[in-house]
Enzyme design. Structure first.
Site, short mmCIF file in Angstrom:
data_model
loop_
_atom_site.label_atom_id
_atom_site.label_comp_id
_atom_site.label_asym_id
_atom_site.label_seq_id
_atom_site.Cartn_x
_atom_site.Cartn_y
_atom_site.Cartn_z
N CYS A 6 -10.24 -49.40 23.83
CA CYS A 6 -9.26 -49.90 24.78
C CYS A 6 -7.89 -49.89 24.11
CB CYS A 6 -9.63 -51.32 25.22
SG CYS A 6 -8.46 -52.00 26.38
N LEU A 7 -7.10 -48.90 24.45
CA LEU A 7 -5.79 -48.73 23.83
C LEU A 7 -4.86 -48.16 24.89
CD1 LEU A 7 -4.32 -48.89 21.05
CD2 LEU A 7 -5.01 -46.53 20.66
#
Lengths: 153, 144
Positions: free
Chosen positions: A89-90
């Site tokens: 999750c970026l």
């Protein structure tokens, strides 16, 4: 010859990744698919992942650089922003992607994420909960997993 | 898309991640679906597919479960496909529930672009094919 139609931008980026690798990061394209990279990231010092060697895979989709590279961890890792399948999750891999970014910047951002876990934007709910409830203990688990799964042996 | 040697090939793992995400969103009218068996398996090998028997056929209302196994050579090679729920179709082995590639075109003439969704959708079509329509079926809810 395979990959003869590889965009110039990808060729340039690849050459630079190989000739001037970023510290603690290596990325090399597969022989049979120049858009598919084997990546190693060393756990940053002062982080729970220090001493670990983390394997990732990266793929440049057809739309790259208009779309972000696809990246995931292959090495098991205890981190609130990385799920069991190694998905990350970026923001720059999603809505904050810009064609001005590169493979190198993506990998540096992932390395930075290891230094700065963000349990407020979790991908693994359980790990994030653990992180918020008892950070000392969660960091211990992350170190333990680093020893168990990322020792590079 | 550039043809021939310039074609962009999505590697196995990213292809399976795409299929996983598509499966999680739900496909079409929901009469075929699939999901991963082991959320910890980084190589995403074992899957369970579900087909709801087509309306107006002898299979109407039945829920069929299948196991799909995507090996390291997927999608260059097709997955192995086995019915868990008992069913009588010409392409399904009577003893094991295995879908026999020689009798099921999608597996026999597999192409890299095919997906698990293709397989399930075509198996659903098989249920209404003329060579299967008259076959007696085992009791609902029995398993191989």
């Amino acid at each position: 010859m395979a990959n003869s139609n590889l965009p110039r931008r990808i060729i340039k980026e690849t050459q630079r990744l190989l000739s001037e690798p970023a510290p603690g990061i290596s990325a090399s394209p597969s022989e049979d698919n120049m858009r598919y990279f084997n990546v190693m990231v060393l756990g940053p010092t002062q982080s729970p992942y220090e001493g670990g060697v983390f394997k990732l895979e990266l793929f440049l989709p057809e739309e790259y650089p208009m779309a972000a590279p696809k990246v995931r961890f292959l090495t098991k890792i205890y981190h609130p922003n990385i799920d069991k399948l190694g998905r990350i999750c970026l923001d720059i891999l999603k809505d904050k992607w810009s064609p001005a970014l590169q493979i190198r910047t993506v990998l540096l951002s992932i390395q930075a994420l290891l230094s700065a876990p963000n349990p407020d934007d979790p991908l693994s709910e359980n790990i994030a909960k653990h992180w918020k409830a008892n950070e000392v203990e969660a960091v211990e688990t992350a170190k333990e997993w680093t020893r168990l799964y990322a020792s590079g042996a | 898309m550039v043809g021939g040697s310039g074609e962009v090939v999505v590697p196995r793992n990213f292809r399976l991640l795409e299929e996983l995400e598509r499966g999680e969103k739900g496909i079409g009218d929901g009469t075929v679906s699939y999901g991963m068996d082991d959320g910890d398996d980084i190589y995403m090998r074992s899957w369970t597919g579900t087909i709801i028997g087509p309306r107006g056929s002898i299979h109407d209302g039945r829920i069929y479960q299948l196991k799909l196994f995507c090996d390291k050579d997927y999608p260059e090679r097709p997955p192995t496909v086995r019915f868990h729920s008992r069913i009588n179709l010409t392409c399904v082995n009577h003893n094991t529930g295995m879908v026999e590639p020689k009798k099921f075109n999608i597996l026999e003439n597999w192409q890299r672009e095919y997906t698990m969704e293709h397989i399930l959708t075509h198996l659903k079509k098989e249920m209404t094919a003329s060579h299967n329509r008259k076959l007696a079926q085992p009791p609902d809810g029995s398993f191989f």
